[in-house]
Design a protein around this motif. Sequence first.
Motif, PDB file in Angstrom:
ATOM      1  N   GLU A 153      13.718  -0.326   7.849  1.00  0.00           N
ATOM      2  CA  GLU A 153      13.516  -1.408   6.894  1.00  0.00           C
ATOM      3  C   GLU A 153      14.524  -1.310   5.753  1.00  0.00           C
ATOM      4  O   GLU A 153      14.435  -0.438   4.897  1.00  0.00           O
ATOM      5  CB  GLU A 153      12.080  -1.372   6.371  1.00  0.00           C
ATOM      6  N   HIS A 154      15.459  -2.234   5.780  1.00  0.00           N
ATOM      7  CA  HIS A 154      16.552  -2.217   4.820  1.00  0.00           C
ATOM      8  C   HIS A 154      16.022  -2.171   3.401  1.00  0.00           C
ATOM      9  O   HIS A 154      16.546  -1.462   2.532  1.00  0.00           O
ATOM     10  CB  HIS A 154      17.411  -3.468   5.017  1.00  0.00           C
TER      11      HIS A 154
ATOM     12  N   VAL B 162       5.899 -10.286   2.386  1.00  0.00           N
ATOM     13  CA  VAL B 162       6.938  -9.411   2.933  1.00  0.00           C
ATOM     14  C   VAL B 162       6.266  -8.551   3.989  1.00  0.00           C
ATOM     15  O   VAL B 162       5.180  -8.039   3.756  1.00  0.00           O
ATOM     16  CB  VAL B 162       7.539  -8.516   1.844  1.00  0.00           C
TER      17      VAL B 162
ATOM     18  N   SER C 152       6.639  -5.891   7.738  1.00  0.00           N
ATOM     19  CA  SER C 152       7.459  -5.148   8.707  1.00  0.00           C
ATOM     20  C   SER C 152       7.360  -5.784  10.089  1.00  0.00           C
ATOM     21  O   SER C 152       8.347  -5.948  10.788  1.00  0.00           O
ATOM     22  CB  SER C 152       7.001  -3.699   8.821  1.00  0.00           C
TER      23      SER C 152
ATOM     24  N   ALA D  65      17.261  -5.526  -1.082  1.00  0.00           N
ATOM     25  CA  ALA D  65      16.569  -5.749  -2.347  1.00  0.00           C
ATOM     26  C   ALA D  65      17.247  -6.877  -3.119  1.00  0.00           C
ATOM     27  O   ALA D  65      16.595  -7.696  -3.775  1.00  0.00           O
ATOM     28  CB  ALA D  65      16.569  -4.468  -3.174  1.00  0.00           C
TER      29      ALA D  65
ATOM     30  N   LYS E 150      10.875  -6.973   6.125  1.00  0.00           N
ATOM     31  CA  LYS E 150      11.311  -5.921   5.209  1.00  0.00           C
ATOM     32  C   LYS E 150      12.728  -5.449   5.497  1.00  0.00           C
ATOM     33  O   LYS E 150      13.202  -4.515   4.862  1.00  0.00           O
ATOM     34  CB  LYS E 150      10.332  -4.741   5.279  1.00  0.00           C
ATOM     35  N   THR E 151      13.339  -6.076   6.457  1.00  0.00           N
ATOM     36  CA  THR E 151      14.712  -5.675   6.766  1.00  0.00           C
ATOM     37  C   THR E 151      15.722  -6.317   5.810  1.00  0.00           C
ATOM     38  O   THR E 151      16.913  -6.013   5.877  1.00  0.00           O
ATOM     39  CB  THR E 151      15.077  -6.052   8.214  1.00  0.00           C
TER      40      THR E 151
ATOM     41  N   ALA F 291       9.824   2.081  -5.498  1.00  0.00           N
ATOM     42  CA  ALA F 291      11.264   1.896  -5.347  1.00  0.00           C
ATOM     43  C   ALA F 291      11.640   0.449  -5.615  1.00  0.00           C
ATOM     44  O   ALA F 291      12.632   0.148  -6.284  1.00  0.00           O
ATOM     45  CB  ALA F 291      11.677   2.298  -3.930  1.00  0.00           C
ATOM     46  N   LEU F 292      10.809  -0.433  -5.093  1.00  0.00           N
ATOM     47  CA  LEU F 292      11.057  -1.858  -5.248  1.00  0.00           C
ATOM     48  C   LEU F 292      10.971  -2.261  -6.708  1.00  0.00           C
ATOM     49  O   LEU F 292      11.818  -3.007  -7.210  1.00  0.00           O
ATOM     50  CB  LEU F 292       9.994  -2.628  -4.461  1.00  0.00           C
TER      51      LEU F 292
ATOM     52  N   LEU G  73      16.011  -9.998  -1.810  1.00  0.00           N
ATOM     53  CA  LEU G  73      14.637 -10.228  -2.249  1.00  0.00           C
ATOM     54  C   LEU G  73      14.619 -10.802  -3.655  1.00  0.00           C
ATOM     55  O   LEU G  73      13.897 -11.758  -3.947  1.00  0.00           O
ATOM     56  CB  LEU G  73      13.837  -8.916  -2.207  1.00  0.00           C
TER      57      LEU G  73
ATOM     58  N   ASP H 248       0.809  -1.217   0.000  1.00  0.00           N
ATOM     59  CA  ASP H 248       0.000   0.000   0.000  1.00  0.00           C
ATOM     60  C   ASP H 248       0.842   1.266   0.000  1.00  0.00           C
ATOM     61  O   ASP H 248       0.328   2.346  -0.245  1.00  0.00           O
ATOM     62  CB  ASP H 248      -0.963   0.002   1.197  1.00  0.00           C
ATOM     63  N   GLU H 249       2.130   1.134   0.270  1.00  0.00           N
ATOM     64  CA  GLU H 249       2.964   2.330   0.290  1.00  0.00           C
ATOM     65  C   GLU H 249       3.634   2.541  -1.066  1.00  0.00           C
ATOM     66  O   GLU H 249       4.556   1.834  -1.445  1.00  0.00           O
ATOM     67  CB  GLU H 249       4.002   2.215   1.404  1.00  0.00           C
ATOM     68  N   HIS H 250       3.132   3.550  -1.735  1.00  0.00           N
ATOM     69  CA  HIS H 250       3.601   3.838  -3.085  1.00  0.00           C
ATOM     70  C   HIS H 250       5.111   3.982  -3.134  1.00  0.00           C
ATOM     71  O   HIS H 250       5.786   3.515  -4.047  1.00  0.00           O
ATOM     72  CB  HIS H 250       2.932   5.121  -3.581  1.00  0.00           C
ATOM     73  N   LEU H 251       5.621   4.646  -2.128  1.00  0.00           N
ATOM     74  CA  LEU H 251       7.057   4.918  -2.053  1.00  0.00           C
ATOM     75  C   LEU H 251       7.854   3.622  -2.146  1.00  0.00           C
ATOM     76  O   LEU H 251       8.802   3.489  -2.919  1.00  0.00           O
ATOM     77  CB  LEU H 251       7.349   5.630  -0.731  1.00  0.00           C
ATOM     78  N   ILE H 252       7.453   2.655  -1.330  1.00  0.00           N
ATOM     79  CA  ILE H 252       8.164   1.376  -1.288  1.00  0.00           C
ATOM     80  C   ILE H 252       7.932   0.587  -2.572  1.00  0.00           C
ATOM     81  O   ILE H 252       8.849   0.010  -3.144  1.00  0.00           O
ATOM     82  CB  ILE H 252       7.677   0.543  -0.082  1.00  0.00           C
TER      83      ILE H 252
ATOM     84  N   VAL I  22       3.350   8.529  -0.964  1.00  0.00           N
ATOM     85  CA  VAL I  22       3.792   9.393  -2.060  1.00  0.00           C
ATOM     86  C   VAL I  22       4.745   8.622  -2.959  1.00  0.00           C
ATOM     87  O   VAL I  22       5.302   7.606  -2.566  1.00  0.00           O
ATOM     88  CB  VAL I  22       4.511  10.659  -1.541  1.00  0.00           C
TER      89      VAL I  22
ATOM     90  N   ALA J 264      11.504  -0.474  -9.230  1.00  0.00           N
ATOM     91  CA  ALA J 264      12.669   0.037  -9.935  1.00  0.00           C
ATOM     92  C   ALA J 264      13.882  -0.854  -9.716  1.00  0.00           C
ATOM     93  O   ALA J 264      14.629  -1.171 -10.647  1.00  0.00           O
ATOM     94  CB  ALA J 264      12.968   1.459  -9.461  1.00  0.00           C
ATOM     95  N   LEU J 265      14.047  -1.267  -8.455  1.00  0.00           N
ATOM     96  CA  LEU J 265      15.218  -2.091  -8.152  1.00  0.00           C
ATOM     97  C   LEU J 265      15.132  -3.459  -8.809  1.00  0.00           C
ATOM     98  O   LEU J 265      16.124  -3.979  -9.317  1.00  0.00           O
ATOM     99  CB  LEU J 265      15.365  -2.255  -6.636  1.00  0.00           C
TER     100      LEU J 265
ATOM    101  N   LYS K 119       3.994   7.567   3.451  1.00  0.00           N
ATOM    102  CA  LYS K 119       4.801   6.753   2.538  1.00  0.00           C
ATOM    103  C   LYS K 119       4.045   6.415   1.257  1.00  0.00           C
ATOM    104  O   LYS K 119       4.553   5.687   0.426  1.00  0.00           O
ATOM    105  CB  LYS K 119       5.244   5.472   3.242  1.00  0.00           C
TER     106      LYS K 119
ATOM    107  N   LEU L  64      16.755   4.958  -5.822  1.00  0.00           N
ATOM    108  CA  LEU L  64      15.914   5.849  -6.626  1.00  0.00           C
ATOM    109  C   LEU L  64      16.387   7.293  -6.549  1.00  0.00           C
ATOM    110  O   LEU L  64      16.408   8.008  -7.551  1.00  0.00           O
ATOM    111  CB  LEU L  64      14.462   5.760  -6.172  1.00  0.00           C
TER     112      LEU L  64
END
Lengths: 202, 202
Positions: free
Chosen positions: B11-12, A82, A84, A109, A105-106, A17-18, A112, A10-14, B107, A20-21, B105, B21
């Motif tokens: 969270e790593h 995954v 927290s 990437a 989540k620790t 980013a994920l 993962l 639900d967190e767009h940020l994560i 965003v 992308a990685l 988060k 990013l």
Amino acid sequence: MTVRVLLADDEHLIRGALAALLALEDDLVVVAEAATGPEALAMARAHRPDVAVLDLQMPGADGVTVATSIRDELPSCRTMIVTSHGRPGHLKRALAAGVRGFLPKTVSAQRLAELIRTVHAGNRYVDPELAAEAIAAGDSPLTAREAEVLECAADGAPVAEIARRTSLSPGTVRNYLSSAAAKLGAENRHTAVRLARSKGWV
Amino acid sequence: MTVRVLLADDEHLIRGALAALLALEDDLVVVAEAATGPEALAMARAHRPDVAVLDLQMPGADGVTVATSIRDELPSCRTMIVTSHGRPGHLKRALAAGVRGFLPKTVSAQRLAELIRTVHAGNRYVDPELAAEAIAAGDSPLTAREAEVLECAADGAPVAEIARRTSLSPGTVRNYLSSAAAKLGAENRHTAVRLARSKGWV
DNA sequence: CGGTCCCGCTGACAAATGTCATGAGGGGGG
DNA sequence: CCCCCCTCATGACATTTGTCAGCGGGACCG
């Protein structure tokens, strides 16, 4: 041979980013993203990914619920969770739902990405620390009713209210509450709720 | 002209992904990462970043606490808070600690990068939705003691225990508990605790 | 078939909690 | 200065919980 991945968080940020990685890995491709439980399910139906990476806590339906639905509808899709806050009970529920990977989540990437491949290959992976906690916590000592009543008590509702909600006699509710607290080693219902929560039993 | 950024999140997975990013932006460079509150502070001292991006919930010390320390020790360093669960009270505390950016988060990374620049330029940014919630929630109606007693009650401790911890008479504790519950419109201390929690007043 | 366990209920008693009135002392603001 | 509010306390009372003993019924198992 590329692995088609569904990403739900639900967190767009994560999520972004994920995505992308993971895109940096040659053999992984993120075919869909979702921010809620129902959306994740819809995306899974539409894109039929090889592996679904699900956050445990999402609006609408949690990761384990989604995993269950996916297993029923798309048996060829592997699921992994995954999270927290990994509670012992969640891990147990997840494995019962056919989830093949469970990690906090620790992790990095890089790791993962590796684990997505592991899961896609048909293997399982459970974070050792979470597994140890789950084993240490053991099974819930609560009976079905005890757990149900305890859950109703979780928001501070008085006995009468719980009795109404469970269609039980107030006396019975108190008895269950009492025995549940005794089993958990708590001195009142509220600490019992906290304890049960911390182990993922409610 | 590049902006030197400190990234703190326990969270790593998220931290790493975020760092990757932000590295794509030409004018941003992540000079340090931290996984705990104390570590974030140490990193800030060592690397003197322009902007510190702090997760609200971290082991050791929360983001607002770290922000306060940073303001005292490194006045030139701007701070911003990123969080999953934004409670109205947290925003208030954060602004009091001199935090210049407060966002959920949900965003996108793109947006985060923009906001880092905004904050670095000396401007403030608060997520509109969180701001609206904070205004709607208003100030805490609780007195200092009421809040203190309520906090002690949070883990289900009996009155006697709370009395011991606060060095108050048991009767006084009950009075405070009662008035706090009345002010919050709760019917008992436990729902009062939950209400106060949800508004970030405890 | 008897034992064991969970379910659901009742009744009774002790303990904890919620509520209210009341009072003394202190600090701040009009 | 007076009034209001917070602080801290006491006592009394009603209500809610926690605890215990006991009872009947149903399911499962050896």
